[in-house]
Structures are given as C-alpha cells and as structure tokens.
Design a protein around this motif. Structure first.
Motif, PDB file in Angstrom:
ATOM      1  N   VAL A 330       0.851  -1.195   0.000  1.00 15.97           N
ATOM      2  CA  VAL A 330       0.000   0.000   0.000  1.00 15.97           C
ATOM      3  C   VAL A 330       0.884   1.241   0.000  1.00 15.97           C
ATOM      4  O   VAL A 330       2.092   1.185   0.272  1.00 15.97           O
ATOM      5  N   SER A 331       0.260   2.377  -0.296  1.00 15.24           N
ATOM      6  CA  SER A 331       0.939   3.671  -0.256  1.00 15.24           C
ATOM      7  C   SER A 331       0.505   4.429   0.984  1.00 15.24           C
ATOM      8  O   SER A 331      -0.697   4.456   1.318  1.00 15.24           O
ATOM      9  N   ASP A 340      -6.365   6.206   5.470  1.00  8.90           N
ATOM     10  CA  ASP A 340      -6.989   5.174   4.643  1.00  8.90           C
ATOM     11  C   ASP A 340      -7.399   4.001   5.529  1.00  8.90           C
ATOM     12  O   ASP A 340      -6.627   3.573   6.395  1.00  8.90           O
ATOM     13  N   LYS A 341      -8.615   3.477   5.291  1.00  2.40           N
ATOM     14  CA  LYS A 341      -9.102   2.326   6.046  1.00  2.40           C
ATOM     15  C   LYS A 341      -9.161   1.111   5.119  1.00  2.40           C
ATOM     16  O   LYS A 341      -9.888   1.109   4.134  1.00  2.40           O
ATOM     17  N   TYR A 342      -8.369   0.111   5.460  1.00  2.00           N
ATOM     18  CA  TYR A 342      -8.313  -1.124   4.681  1.00  2.00           C
ATOM     19  C   TYR A 342      -9.053  -2.228   5.435  1.00  2.00           C
ATOM     20  O   TYR A 342      -8.970  -2.318   6.663  1.00  2.00           O
ATOM     21  N   VAL A 357     -11.869  -7.630   8.972  1.00  3.55           N
ATOM     22  CA  VAL A 357     -10.929  -7.045   9.930  1.00  3.55           C
ATOM     23  C   VAL A 357     -10.396  -5.751   9.318  1.00  3.55           C
ATOM     24  O   VAL A 357      -9.943  -5.745   8.166  1.00  3.55           O
ATOM     25  N   GLU A 358     -10.461  -4.667  10.085  1.00  8.12           N
ATOM     26  CA  GLU A 358     -10.099  -3.343   9.566  1.00  8.12           C
ATOM     27  C   GLU A 358      -8.813  -2.837  10.207  1.00  8.12           C
ATOM     28  O   GLU A 358      -8.524  -3.111  11.380  1.00  8.12           O
ATOM     29  N   ILE A 359      -8.040  -2.096   9.419  1.00  4.65           N
ATOM     30  CA  ILE A 359      -6.845  -1.428   9.915  1.00  4.65           C
ATOM     31  C   ILE A 359      -6.770  -0.045   9.284  1.00  4.65           C
ATOM     32  O   ILE A 359      -7.170   0.145   8.131  1.00  4.65           O
ATOM     33  N   THR A 360      -6.287   0.929  10.033  1.00  4.29           N
ATOM     34  CA  THR A 360      -6.180   2.303   9.565  1.00  4.29           C
ATOM     35  C   THR A 360      -4.727   2.633   9.262  1.00  4.29           C
ATOM     36  O   THR A 360      -3.842   2.424  10.100  1.00  4.29           O
ATOM     37  N   VAL A 361      -4.479   3.132   8.059  1.00  5.83           N
ATOM     38  CA  VAL A 361      -3.141   3.565   7.637  1.00  5.83           C
ATOM     39  C   VAL A 361      -3.146   5.091   7.611  1.00  5.83           C
ATOM     40  O   VAL A 361      -3.803   5.707   6.766  1.00  5.83           O
ATOM     41  N   SER A 362      -2.429   5.712   8.540  1.00 12.18           N
ATOM     42  CA  SER A 362      -2.445   7.167   8.703  1.00 12.18           C
ATOM     43  C   SER A 362      -1.210   7.789   8.073  1.00 12.18           C
ATOM     44  O   SER A 362      -0.154   7.149   7.976  1.00 12.18           O
TER      45      SER A 362
END
Length: 407
Positions: A330-331, A340-342, A357-362
């Motif tokens: 991911v970028s 971004d929420k993946y 299952v969610e993870i947040t990329v800040s």
C-alpha cells in the motif's frame, strides 16, 4: 384484572386454534393409530439396468403409545373399499419418544418421507424420515405377499412390527475440539442384538473400535425394550469427518442407519501493517476447515478490484486445519490527508457472513516530520561547520610559515 383477562383470552385462542386442537398438554400415555402417506418401492430389472417403481400406499401404525392430555380419538377403521393399498402394522414396541411427532405430523407441518420396501420372505421394512431423525421399522406380513409384484389397489396388507431402529441427526456439523454424538437406538426385543459402527471416508471404509481409539466411545445402555448404541466422539478433529454407518444385527435382520458428520471450523483472521522496507498489509487466515476460503481487500469500503496481493499456498496444520497468508503493498497517505481504512474480508463455508478485519493507515504525523527535517538540517549544518574548520586548519599553518621566512 386486565392482565388476567388477556391471559385467559390468549389461552382460549390457543386452545381453539388448529394447532391447539392438534396437540394438548401431555399428561398420560394412550394407544393411538397413526396414518402416514408412503410409497411402496420395488426394484425391477430392465433393459437399461435396474430401476425403481413407486406406488402410493398408506401406512397405519396401530397401537402406537403416545402421551396426550386425554385419550385421542384416533382409532383407525379399515375402509371396505380402498383407493390405494394399505399396510396395517400392529406395533409391539415400548413407548417411543418421537411417537407424538408421527401422530401430529400433519398438524405441525413437518416434512416426512416414508418408503416401504420388501426385505425378504414375509418381511417388509418401512423407512420413515423426519427432520433430525431416521426410523427403520421391520414388519412381518400375514399372510405372505409376493415381494416381486406391484400391489393391487384394493390390497390390505396386515403386518406386525416388533423391531425398530432410530438414529439422528442424519447430518450434523461440528467444530474442532467439541463433542459429537451420533444417536443409534434399537427398540423391541433387543436380547441378542449386535451392532457395529463403520466410517466411510475418501472412498475407504473402516470399522470403529473404541478399544483402539480413545477419542470414541459407544454407550451400549440397555433398558427394557430398548438398547442405546450411540457413538460419542471427543475431542473432534478433521480426521473424524465422514459418513457413519450404524449396522444392527438381530436374528435374521440386518439394518443400517447412515449419518453424516461434517467438520466446520471458522477461520481466525488477523491484520497487521509492516512499514519496512515498503508499507505492506499482512492478512493471516488461520485454522479453518474445509479448504475453501476466499480473501478480498477493501479500501475505504470499496473493493480493491485492481489489487495484486501476494498469496501463499494453503498450509496444513497438525490438527488438519489450514492456514493462508495474503499480503498487499500500500501507499502511505500524504501529510495532512485523511487516513486510509483497509479491510481484509474472508469468506468461508463455516460462517454465513464474511469476516471483516479493519486497519487504519495514517499519514506521517507533523511532529515526526518536523523532527526528521530538523535532524536532517542539523546534519547538514554540522557537515558545513566541520568542513569550515578543516579548511581553516589548513590555511592558518601555511600563513605562519610565510611570515617566519620574511623575518
């Protein structure tokens, strides 16, 4: 008073409803005659091989013990003129726990399948299937009936039934490390009954021997007119999945009941972010069974249709379950942009709904970015200062030597 009145009204409506009339509060045991729609099934050889012929008949189970509030008016009167063959079986068995279900099958709207087939000589077998239970009743015809010919529409075949095998549920699903019980019970004169459990799996069959396998046990609980031959498996592993056959032998009779056991183990899903050397999301799907599993990616709630994740092969664990790893590069969001929420979305037959299952990329935090800029600036300034000192150190000695020569 209003509450009491409402309760009385509800009771009256319940008793006056069709279902209320069909089933009362069980208080005493009474004999009853039960009518079931059935099919008489014959196996016939033909030019294209063996084929089955089916003929609609009625099965009457006479003298079946049921528990009712009052003795039901269910005595069957044999008609003088019949439109379809009738099998009248006088049942000489102890009270059956499922007798009421057979009596009220029409009122309760339960789906029932009933088939009668010739066994050998004067014997017939009635297979009755209700949800969660299979029943096999062995009966004897008096007088004998030709088992190779269809029945006359006016036929009335009188039978006596003194041996019944029940099992259930026909198919069940269970998870690993839980307990599974496959019920198989024999009713009637059970003295001398013999039974075996067999497991069919992957085209192979084997006899189950509790003395050799500590994970299985057979109850063999005998009572008057009944013997419990149920099989218990604990703890469950995927190796116990398959088709189980309860084979019962009593005198000349050989009966089999077939039960399916499926293992369904839901996956354990974890999602993590690794930033070095490049930002990568790692979705681990662990300990699922059976093999079929699908993993999809979502970004901010929308499917990532153009994603090219790196997917590992299915790894087999020691308990027979499987594991899978799915990696997605991911970028990182730009500074000041929204996170971004993946979502890692895993679908498996053990769950009706996919697991998400969610993870947040800040984006990088401004303070961290400022520190990085300051650190880089300090390094540049230090390099400039060191270079200036070095240059100064080289020019000063050279000027001093020149002045000494002039003097």
């Amino acid at each position: 008073m209003k509450t009491i009145g409402a309760l009385l009204l509800g009771l009256i409506l319940t008793l006056s409803s069709p279902r209320g009339r069909c089933r009362g509060v069980p208080q005493a045991q009474h004999p009853a005659d039960v009518l079931l729609p059935c099919e008489y099934v014959l196996l016939e050889p033909g030019a294209a091989g063996l084929s089955f012929t089916r003929q609609k008949v009625t099965l009457v189970l006479r003298n079946l013990t049921v528990a009712e509030e009052e003795q039901p008016e269910t005595e069957y009167q044999t008609p003088e003129d019949t439109e379809a063959p009738i099998f009248e079986a006088t049942v000489n068995l102890p009270p059956l726990p499922f007798a009421e279900r057979l009596l009220h099958v029409e009122c309760d709207g339960e789906e029932i399948v009933c088939e009668i087939t010739p066994l050998y000589s004067q014997f017939f077998i009635a297979h009755i299937r209700l949800p969660e239970i299979n029943i096999a009743l062995v009966t004897k015809a008096e007088p004998a009936v030709d088992p190779d010919k269809p029945l006359d529409e006016k036929s009335i075949i009188r039978l006596s039934g003194d041996l019944l095998v029940s099992s259930g549920p026909p198919s069940q699903r269970a998870s690993i490390s839980t307990e599974a019980k496959l019920t198989c019970e024999v009713w009637g004169n059970v003295e001398g009954v013999d039974m075996e459990w067999h497991l069919q799996k992957d085209g192979k069959g084997k006899r189950i021997n509790p003395e050799e396998d500590s994970g299985v046990s057979v109850e063999k609980n005998a009572q008057e007119g009944k013997e419990d031959l149920s099989l218990t498996i604990y703890p469950l592993t995927v190796h116990y999945e398959g088709t189980y056959i309860c084979a019962v032998s009593l005198g000349p009779h050989r009966l089999q009941q077939i039960l399916q056991l499926q293992i369904k183990e839901p996956p354990q899903v974890t999602l993590s972010l690794v930033e070095d050397p490049v930002p990568t999301l790692i979705c681990r799907t662990d300990h699922y069974y059976p093999l079929d599993v699908e993993v999809e990616w979502q970004l901010n709630g929308a499917p990532l249709t153009d994603a090219t994740p790196v997917v590992s092969s299915h790894r087999r664990n020691s308990d027979g379950t499987y594991s899978l790893t799915n990696q997605l590069q991911v970028s990182m969001p730009l500074s000041g942009a929204s996170p971004d929420k993946y979502n890692c979305v895993v679908s498996h037959v053990s769950n009706e709904e996919p697991i998400q299952v969610e993870i947040t990329v800040s984006p990088p935090e401004p303070a961290l970015l400022f520190q990085i800029v300051c650190f880089a600036s300090s390094l540049i300034l230090l390099a400039v200062m060191l270079k200036a000192i070095y240059m100064f150190a080289r020019t000063v000695p050279h000027g001093v030597e020149k002045e000494k020569k002039l003097s």
